[in-house]
Design an enzyme around this catalytic site. Structure first.
Site, PDB file in Angstrom:
ATOM      1  N   PRO A  41      34.790 -69.311  24.228  1.00 15.01           N
ATOM      2  CA  PRO A  41      34.025 -70.417  24.801  1.00 15.01           C
ATOM      3  C   PRO A  41      34.053 -70.495  26.333  1.00 15.01           C
ATOM      4  O   PRO A  41      35.076 -70.225  26.953  1.00 15.01           O
ATOM      5  CB  PRO A  41      34.686 -71.664  24.195  1.00 15.01           C
ATOM      6  CG  PRO A  41      36.025 -71.221  23.742  1.00 15.01           C
ATOM      7  CD  PRO A  41      35.878 -69.781  23.352  1.00 15.01           C
ATOM      8  N   ASP A 100      44.582 -65.362  12.538  1.00 17.78           N
ATOM      9  CA  ASP A 100      44.599 -64.921  11.141  1.00 17.78           C
ATOM     10  C   ASP A 100      43.500 -63.898  10.865  1.00 17.78           C
ATOM     11  O   ASP A 100      43.696 -62.980  10.066  1.00 17.78           O
ATOM     12  CB  ASP A 100      44.432 -66.116  10.191  1.00 17.78           C
ATOM     13  CG  ASP A 100      45.699 -66.961  10.086  1.00 17.78           C
ATOM     14  OD1 ASP A 100      46.741 -66.542  10.639  1.00 17.78           O
ATOM     15  OD2 ASP A 100      45.651 -68.034   9.452  1.00 17.78           O
ATOM     16  N   ALA A 136      39.691 -70.528  25.731  1.00 19.41           N
ATOM     17  CA  ALA A 136      40.524 -71.682  25.363  1.00 19.41           C
ATOM     18  C   ALA A 136      41.087 -71.572  23.944  1.00 19.41           C
ATOM     19  O   ALA A 136      42.157 -72.129  23.646  1.00 19.41           O
ATOM     20  CB  ALA A 136      39.716 -72.964  25.507  1.00 19.41           C
ATOM     21  N   ARG A 174      49.805 -70.674  34.994  1.00 16.33           N
ATOM     22  CA  ARG A 174      48.961 -71.870  34.995  1.00 16.33           C
ATOM     23  C   ARG A 174      49.627 -73.033  34.244  1.00 16.33           C
ATOM     24  O   ARG A 174      50.850 -73.078  34.143  1.00 16.33           O
ATOM     25  CB  ARG A 174      47.584 -71.484  34.440  1.00 16.33           C
ATOM     26  CG  ARG A 174      46.907 -70.403  35.315  1.00 16.33           C
ATOM     27  CD  ARG A 174      45.517 -70.107  34.874  1.00 16.33           C
ATOM     28  NE  ARG A 174      44.672 -71.288  34.976  1.00 16.33           N
ATOM     29  CZ  ARG A 174      43.471 -71.406  34.417  1.00 16.33           C
ATOM     30  NH1 ARG A 174      42.968 -70.390  33.720  1.00 16.33           N
ATOM     31  NH2 ARG A 174      42.774 -72.504  34.547  1.00 16.33           N
ATOM     32  N   GLU A 192      44.352 -58.319  23.808  1.00 15.15           N
ATOM     33  CA  GLU A 192      43.955 -59.628  24.353  1.00 15.15           C
ATOM     34  C   GLU A 192      43.907 -59.545  25.876  1.00 15.15           C
ATOM     35  O   GLU A 192      44.812 -58.990  26.492  1.00 15.15           O
ATOM     36  CB  GLU A 192      44.964 -60.703  23.929  1.00 15.15           C
ATOM     37  CG  GLU A 192      44.634 -62.067  24.517  1.00 15.15           C
ATOM     38  CD  GLU A 192      45.445 -63.184  23.888  1.00 15.15           C
ATOM     39  OE1 GLU A 192      45.460 -63.277  22.648  1.00 15.15           O
ATOM     40  OE2 GLU A 192      46.070 -63.958  24.649  1.00 15.15           O
ATOM     41  N   ASN A 215      38.766 -61.690  24.780  1.00 12.92           N
ATOM     42  CA  ASN A 215      39.177 -62.816  25.617  1.00 12.92           C
ATOM     43  C   ASN A 215      38.829 -64.077  24.823  1.00 12.92           C
ATOM     44  O   ASN A 215      37.688 -64.547  24.867  1.00 12.92           O
ATOM     45  CB  ASN A 215      38.448 -62.804  26.964  1.00 12.92           C
ATOM     46  CG  ASN A 215      38.940 -63.922  27.875  1.00 12.92           C
ATOM     47  OD1 ASN A 215      39.696 -64.800  27.432  1.00 12.92           O
ATOM     48  ND2 ASN A 215      38.528 -63.904  29.133  1.00 12.92           N
ATOM     49  N   HIS A 270      42.775 -61.669  29.694  1.00 13.40           N
ATOM     50  CA  HIS A 270      42.409 -62.900  30.414  1.00 13.40           C
ATOM     51  C   HIS A 270      42.115 -62.553  31.862  1.00 13.40           C
ATOM     52  O   HIS A 270      42.795 -61.703  32.459  1.00 13.40           O
ATOM     53  CB  HIS A 270      43.541 -63.930  30.358  1.00 13.40           C
ATOM     54  CG  HIS A 270      43.853 -64.337  28.958  1.00 13.40           C
ATOM     55  ND1 HIS A 270      43.070 -65.219  28.263  1.00 13.40           N
ATOM     56  CD2 HIS A 270      44.825 -63.939  28.114  1.00 13.40           C
ATOM     57  CE1 HIS A 270      43.551 -65.354  27.042  1.00 13.40           C
ATOM     58  NE2 HIS A 270      44.615 -64.588  26.920  1.00 13.40           N
ATOM     59  N   LEU A 271      41.116 -63.236  32.418  1.00 20.15           N
ATOM     60  CA  LEU A 271      40.785 -63.053  33.839  1.00 20.15           C
ATOM     61  C   LEU A 271      41.919 -63.581  34.712  1.00 20.15           C
ATOM     62  O   LEU A 271      42.387 -62.915  35.633  1.00 20.15           O
ATOM     63  CB  LEU A 271      39.490 -63.804  34.158  1.00 20.15           C
ATOM     64  CG  LEU A 271      38.239 -63.292  33.435  1.00 20.15           C
ATOM     65  CD1 LEU A 271      37.291 -64.431  33.148  1.00 20.15           C
ATOM     66  CD2 LEU A 271      37.553 -62.228  34.265  1.00 20.15           C
ATOM     67  N   SER A 272      42.330 -64.818  34.423  1.00 16.30           N
ATOM     68  CA  SER A 272      43.413 -65.441  35.198  1.00 16.30           C
ATOM     69  C   SER A 272      44.747 -65.080  34.552  1.00 16.30           C
ATOM     70  O   SER A 272      44.782 -64.632  33.399  1.00 16.30           O
ATOM     71  CB  SER A 272      43.227 -66.964  35.202  1.00 16.30           C
ATOM     72  OG  SER A 272      43.306 -67.472  33.876  1.00 16.30           O
ATOM     73  N   TYR A 303      38.196 -67.847  38.071  1.00 15.34           N
ATOM     74  CA  TYR A 303      37.606 -66.819  37.202  1.00 15.34           C
ATOM     75  C   TYR A 303      36.694 -65.836  37.925  1.00 15.34           C
ATOM     76  O   TYR A 303      36.152 -64.929  37.285  1.00 15.34           O
ATOM     77  CB  TYR A 303      36.846 -67.503  36.053  1.00 15.34           C
ATOM     78  CG  TYR A 303      37.731 -68.424  35.230  1.00 15.34           C
ATOM     79  CD1 TYR A 303      38.878 -67.937  34.601  1.00 15.34           C
ATOM     80  CD2 TYR A 303      37.436 -69.781  35.092  1.00 15.34           C
ATOM     81  CE1 TYR A 303      39.706 -68.771  33.862  1.00 15.34           C
ATOM     82  CE2 TYR A 303      38.253 -70.622  34.350  1.00 15.34           C
ATOM     83  CZ  TYR A 303      39.383 -70.111  33.739  1.00 15.34           C
ATOM     84  OH  TYR A 303      40.206 -70.939  33.004  1.00 15.34           O
ATOM     85  N   ARG A 359      48.651 -73.373  28.707  1.00 19.36           N
ATOM     86  CA  ARG A 359      47.988 -72.061  28.738  1.00 19.36           C
ATOM     87  C   ARG A 359      48.976 -70.905  28.601  1.00 19.36           C
ATOM     88  O   ARG A 359      48.590 -69.758  28.391  1.00 19.36           O
ATOM     89  CB  ARG A 359      47.204 -71.878  30.041  1.00 19.36           C
ATOM     90  CG  ARG A 359      45.955 -72.693  30.105  1.00 19.36           C
ATOM     91  CD  ARG A 359      45.149 -72.361  31.349  1.00 19.36           C
ATOM     92  NE  ARG A 359      44.393 -73.511  31.762  1.00 19.36           N
ATOM     93  CZ  ARG A 359      43.198 -73.858  31.265  1.00 19.36           C
ATOM     94  NH1 ARG A 359      42.613 -73.115  30.355  1.00 19.36           N
ATOM     95  NH2 ARG A 359      42.587 -74.942  31.694  1.00 19.36           N
TER      96      ARG A 359
HETATM   97  C1  DQA Z   1      40.897 -67.526  30.158  1.00 18.03           C
HETATM   98  C2  DQA Z   1      42.125 -68.430  30.285  1.00 18.03           C
HETATM   99  C3  DQA Z   1      42.042 -69.602  29.321  1.00 18.03           C
HETATM  100  O1  DQA Z   1      43.174 -70.440  29.459  1.00 18.03           O
HETATM  101  C4  DQA Z   1      40.808 -70.432  29.613  1.00 18.03           C
HETATM  102  O2  DQA Z   1      40.680 -71.465  28.651  1.00 18.03           O
HETATM  103  C5  DQA Z   1      39.565 -69.616  29.675  1.00 18.03           C
HETATM  104  C6  DQA Z   1      39.612 -68.311  30.335  1.00 18.03           C
HETATM  105  C7  DQA Z   1      40.893 -66.391  31.218  1.00 18.03           C
HETATM  106  O3  DQA Z   1      40.174 -65.422  31.002  1.00 18.03           O
HETATM  107  O4  DQA Z   1      41.577 -66.486  32.235  1.00 18.03           O
HETATM  108  O5  DQA Z   1      38.500 -70.054  29.266  1.00 18.03           O
HETATM  109  O6  DQA Z   1      40.907 -66.907  28.881  1.00 18.03           O
END
Ligand code: DQA
Length: 144
Positions: free
Chosen positions: A9, A86, A76, A106, A97, A73, A99-101, A22, A110
């Site tokens: 999302p 699952d 949230a 954070r 997995e 990714n 993540h950008l950040s 981001y 998170r």
């Molecule tokens: C995210 C980090 C998540 O906490 C956040 O809800 C996102 C982006 C990232 O790519 O850094 O929507 O997945």
């Protein structure tokens, strides 16, 4: 080799969404960049984004027998979704997995990923490069 790049999302809003966290690249920019790498690596990639948890679960289920690996990714849903975790465990498709950040620097909520334990590993904090590193990681894993 066929890889699914799965996006959760609000990632459809990349480029304008909290660019300090981001970056300024849109999801389409990232897709274009990843496609050039996929071409060089001689792998096929499909991109998918949804804001709806059940649609992501459906996509993971339908990935069985269609994809060799997933780079995901979950956005949230990383921090809330037992259903996505699952689904990955159910289909047994190797998943990285990303993540950008850096989620570990954070807010406390998170720092917890419900989905990462279903994955072979996690890459977090490299901006759009997390997608590239995730792709290289899954290709490398699948070749071994
Ligand atoms: C995210 C980090 C998540 O906490 C956040 O809800 C996102 C982006 C990232 O790519 O850094 O929507 O997945």
């Amino acid at each position: 080799m066929k890889i699914l790049i799965l996006n959760g999302p609000n990632l459809n809003l990349l480029g304008t969404r909290e660019p300090d966290k981001y970056g300024i690249q849109t999801l389409q920019d990232i897709e274009n960049y990843i496609r050039t790498i996929a071409l060089k690596e001689n792998v096929e990639v499909d991109f998918y984004q949804s804001n709806i948890e059940g649609e992501i679960v459906n996509k993971i289920q339908s990935a069985k027998n269609n994809y060799d690996g997933i780079v995901m990714n979950p956005a949230a849903y990383t921090h809330t979704s037992v259903a996505i975790r699952d689904a990955i465990l159910a289909v047994q498709i190797p998943t990285v997995e990303i993540h950008l950040s850096n989620i570990h620097t954070r807010e406390d909520f998170r720092k917890i990923s419900l989905t990462a334990p279903a994955c072979i590993g996690q890459i977090t904090g490299f901006g759009a490069n997390s997608y590239k590193l995730g792709l290289i990681a899954i290709i490398d894993f699948l070749k071994k």
